[in-house]
Design a protein around this motif. Structure first.
Motif, mmCIF file in Angstrom:
data_model
loop_
_atom_site.group_PDB
_atom_site.id
_atom_site.type_symbol
_atom_site.label_atom_id
_atom_site.label_comp_id
_atom_site.label_asym_id
_atom_site.label_seq_id
_atom_site.Cartn_x
_atom_site.Cartn_y
_atom_site.Cartn_z
ATOM 1 N N LEU A 97 0.993 -5.717 0.746
ATOM 2 C CA LEU A 97 2.270 -5.070 0.452
ATOM 3 C C LEU A 97 2.851 -4.465 1.723
ATOM 4 O O LEU A 97 2.218 -3.623 2.369
ATOM 5 C CB LEU A 97 2.056 -3.985 -0.605
ATOM 6 N N ASN A 101 7.873 -2.809 0.423
ATOM 7 C CA ASN A 101 7.382 -3.102 -0.933
ATOM 8 C C ASN A 101 7.475 -4.561 -1.317
ATOM 9 O O ASN A 101 7.605 -4.895 -2.502
ATOM 10 C CB ASN A 101 8.099 -2.243 -1.977
ATOM 11 N N ILE A 102 7.428 -5.452 -0.336
ATOM 12 C CA ILE A 102 7.402 -6.885 -0.602
ATOM 13 C C ILE A 102 5.976 -7.376 -0.439
ATOM 14 O O ILE A 102 5.306 -7.032 0.527
ATOM 15 C CB ILE A 102 8.338 -7.650 0.354
ATOM 16 N N GLN A 103 5.517 -8.165 -1.393
ATOM 17 C CA GLN A 103 4.190 -8.761 -1.281
ATOM 18 C C GLN A 103 4.291 -10.065 -0.484
ATOM 19 O O GLN A 103 5.048 -10.953 -0.840
ATOM 20 C CB GLN A 103 3.607 -9.057 -2.666
ATOM 21 N N TYR A 104 3.492 -10.134 0.565
ATOM 22 C CA TYR A 104 3.377 -11.359 1.350
ATOM 23 C C TYR A 104 1.992 -11.937 1.085
ATOM 24 O O TYR A 104 0.995 -11.222 1.134
ATOM 25 C CB TYR A 104 3.589 -11.075 2.836
ATOM 26 N N TYR B 32 13.228 -4.394 -9.776
ATOM 27 C CA TYR B 32 13.136 -5.180 -8.553
ATOM 28 C C TYR B 32 12.581 -6.545 -8.911
ATOM 29 O O TYR B 32 11.598 -6.656 -9.649
ATOM 30 C CB TYR B 32 12.216 -4.452 -7.570
ATOM 31 N N ILE B 34 11.756 -10.690 -7.486
ATOM 32 C CA ILE B 34 11.525 -11.542 -6.315
ATOM 33 C C ILE B 34 11.361 -12.986 -6.777
ATOM 34 O O ILE B 34 10.775 -13.256 -7.833
ATOM 35 C CB ILE B 34 10.242 -11.133 -5.555
ATOM 36 N N TYR B 36 9.604 -16.516 -5.508
ATOM 37 C CA TYR B 36 8.632 -17.097 -4.591
ATOM 38 C C TYR B 36 8.623 -18.618 -4.756
ATOM 39 O O TYR B 36 8.841 -19.141 -5.845
ATOM 40 C CB TYR B 36 7.218 -16.581 -4.876
ATOM 41 N N GLY B 103 4.267 -1.490 -6.101
ATOM 42 C CA GLY B 103 4.404 -2.882 -5.711
ATOM 43 C C GLY B 103 3.774 -3.893 -6.623
ATOM 44 O O GLY B 103 3.766 -5.080 -6.305
ATOM 45 N N LEU B 105 3.358 -6.642 -9.259
ATOM 46 C CA LEU B 105 4.293 -7.622 -9.786
ATOM 47 C C LEU B 105 3.751 -8.323 -11.023
ATOM 48 O O LEU B 105 2.550 -8.539 -11.153
ATOM 49 C CB LEU B 105 4.594 -8.688 -8.731
#
Lengths: 114, 117
Positions: A97, A101-104, B32, B34, B36, B103, B105
């Motif tokens: 994280l 707050n972005i998961q890579y 939020y 996302i 992918y 965080g 998800l």
């Protein structure tokens, strides 16, 4: 972008042995990392949340004694599959994280237990 | 329980066409989202994100639209290329009331996009 390295990419082991998978954030510090499991043609299933310096938080139904997680530094988390059996064969993916707050995600580890 | 799901499990398009991948979410507290992209045998790759105070966000060849009224999220890919062929996942994050997002998800089931040359 942020880079997460996962090692090994593939491992084949005998039933009953333990396997350690490493997840490293290469260009940023991550107090939180996540471990997922993915079966073929299915979505990612969260196994646990790895917190630097504290115990991991496991999702319901995930055996913490079987899937040991250690997050000893801000750039490294490890997942150890203990006493692996054929049903543990799967694709394991970690993520780190970022401050935003972005998961890579790492590239994943294909575990095959014979 | 709460879940994120996709309307279409597969989508086939011709190279050069625009692609639209849809996602329905059920957790109204999610703030939020996302998208992918996951290629075979690899980990998911971040494409684009959007917060709940927005209804549209554009990136390079991609646009994400958020409709909170009907809890719907979509990913539009312009001029789709063979290299766009992959599985696309939407994911949502919920911030606890008065708390801080940690965080975590929840992922949707995924849509397989196939681009034919």
């Amino acid at each position: 972008g942020a880079v997460v390295s996962q090692h090994p990419s593939r491992v084949i082991c005998k039933s009953g042995t333990s396997v350690k998978i490493e997840c490293r954030s290469l260009d940023f510090q991550a107090t939180t990392m996540f471990w997922y499991r993915q079966f073929p043609k299915q979505s990612l299933m969260l196994m646990a949340t790895s917190n630097e310096g504290s115990k991991a938080t496991y999702e319901q139904g995930v055996e913490k004694d079987k899937f040991l997680i250690n997050h000893a530094s801000l750039t490294l988390s490890t997942l150890t599959v203990t006493s692996a059996h054929p049903e543990d064969s799967s694709f394991y993916i970690c993520s780190a994280l970022s401050r935003a707050n972005i998961q890579y995600f790492g590239a994943g580890t294909r575990l095959s237990v014979l | 329980g709460e879940s994120v799901g996709l309307h279409l499990p597969t989508l086939s398009v011709q190279e050069g066409d625009n692609s639209i991948i849809n996602c329905a979410y059920s957790n109204s507290a999610s703030d939020y989202f996302i998208w992918y992209k996951q290629e075979s045998g690899k980990g998911p790759q971040f494409i684009i994100d959007i917060r709940s105070n927005m209804d549209k966000r554009q990136g390079q060849r991609v646009t994400v639209l958020l409709n909170k009224t009907v809890k719907h999220l979509s990913l539009q890919i312009a001029a789709t290329q063979p290299g766009d062929s992959a599985v696309y996942f939407c994911a949502e994050n919920m911030v606890p009331a008065g708390g801080t997002s940690y965080g975590k998800l929840t992922f949707g089931q995924g849509t397989i996009l196939t681009v034919h040359p």
